[in-house]
Scaffold this active site. Structure first.
Site, PDB file in Angstrom:
ATOM      1  CB  SER A 113     -71.917 -52.447  16.455  1.00 58.61           C
ATOM      2  OG  SER A 113     -72.605 -52.148  17.163  1.00 58.61           O
ATOM      3  CD  GLU A 203     -68.519 -48.880  19.573  1.00 58.56           C
ATOM      4  OE1 GLU A 203     -69.531 -47.790  20.477  1.00 58.56           O
ATOM      5  OE2 GLU A 203     -68.919 -49.526  19.597  1.00 58.56           O
ATOM      6  CG  HIS A 273     -72.957 -47.514  18.428  1.00 52.53           C
ATOM      7  ND1 HIS A 273     -71.910 -48.575  18.977  1.00 52.53           N
ATOM      8  CD2 HIS A 273     -73.409 -48.327  18.121  1.00 52.53           C
ATOM      9  CE1 HIS A 273     -72.299 -49.944  18.845  1.00 52.53           C
ATOM     10  NE2 HIS A 273     -73.079 -49.937  17.971  1.00 52.53           N
TER      11      HIS A 273
END
Length: 305
Positions: A113, A203, A273
């Site tokens: 992330s 992603e 995630h």
């Protein structure tokens, strides 16, 4: 593409340090569960005293968070750095940061992330990290994903990942995984690596389709996508438009913005995630089969360069 240094494989008994380089820690129960997984494998884990600092939405001031990273990176006894959570903030501490300001051996940096910025910056410095669950998400991973993380840092071979092939044949390249939103904000900055020969693995989460469209269009206009040799797409979860709004689906946007590049692409790979978030070592040589829909790591991470 220059060779990347992979840190020495971890082993039980090694010292790991926990830092909060991004958003303020909120998920304390999940954080403790993640810590227990590492400790149950025999690792010594030290937590930064500033781990629960808060400065607005950040886990402390830029200087405090930069000091956490520096203390862990410069500690000669530390063998790996565990990030508490993502959020936002890692790019702020990379201003005037230099990974070479240490005398210790390279060590594993583990996260995803917002940690994308740290991983890519470290990659530019010639050192590989692991795009993998942070402490607040690790306990929600299935057993195979947890084992894959430990395989990644302890030097064992990694199983191939299976997704949906879009065609384009087979290519070998350097794996560069990250979050699309964070990576997009690295375009035209010194933190964006050279992308020639790279297999880009992306992603994202909670981004409406039009925002995914906007980001991928920026990648196209910047010329960055013309440099990569393959694209591996993980989860794009909770990216639906509101039911009352006319919209493309996120799948349609990905096909529209990427499907004409003429390179191997595989989607629906199990990283991102929402669980599962399969560990992906940064900077290792991988094979992307756009026909069979497979992302394969042909060697153990500890032996890759």
């Amino acid at each position: 593409m220059p060779s990347k240094i992979l840190p020495p494989p971890l082993k039980p008994g090694d010292l790991l340090r926990v830092i909060a380089p991004s958003g303020a820690l909120r998920e304390f129960e999940a954080f403790e569960r993640g810590l227990e997984i590492w400790r149950s494998r025999g690792y010594r884990v030290e937590i930064s005293p500033q781990i629960d600092d808060k400065w607005g939405y950040l886990a402390g001031t830029d200087e405090t968070r930069r000091q956490q990273l520096a203390a862990a990176w410069q500690d000669p006894d530390c063998r790996g750095i565990l990030c508490s959570r993502g959020g936002f903030g890692s790019t702020r501490i990379l201003e005037d940061w230099n990974w070479q300001q240490n005398s210790a051996l390279p060590k594993w940096l583990i996260g995803f992330s917002d940690i994308t910025a740290l991983l890519w910056s470290l990659y530019i410095a010639g050192i590989s990290g692991v795009h993998a669950p942070v402490l607040t998400t690790l306990a929600d991973e299935p057993d195979w994903s947890v084992e894959r993380l430990f395989d990644s840092v302890e030097g064992r071979p990694l199983a191939p990942l299976k997704g949906c092939g879009w065609g384009g044949g087979v290519v070998t390249g350097t794996l560069l995984p990250g979050n699309l939103t964070v990576a997009t904000n690295l375009l035209a900055t010194p933190i964006l690596p050279h992308l020639d020969g790279v297999i880009l693995a992306l992603e994202d989460v909670t981004e409406a389709p039009y925002r995914i469209d906007r980001m991928l269009t920026q990648w196209r206009l910047s010329g960055a996508l013309s440099q990569v040799c393959g694209i591996a797409l993980g989860g794009f979860t909770r990216c639906e438009a509101p039911p009352t709004v006319s919209s493309f689906s996120v799948e349609e946007v990905l096909r529209d913005r990427l499907g004409d590049l003429g390179i191997p692409i595989v989607s629906d790979l199990p990283f991102g995630h929402d669980s599962p978030n399969a560990a992906l070592p940064v900077g290792i040589e991988v094979i992307l089969d756009g026909d069979a829909g497979i992302l394969a790591m042909p060697t153990a991470a500890s032996n890759a360069s």
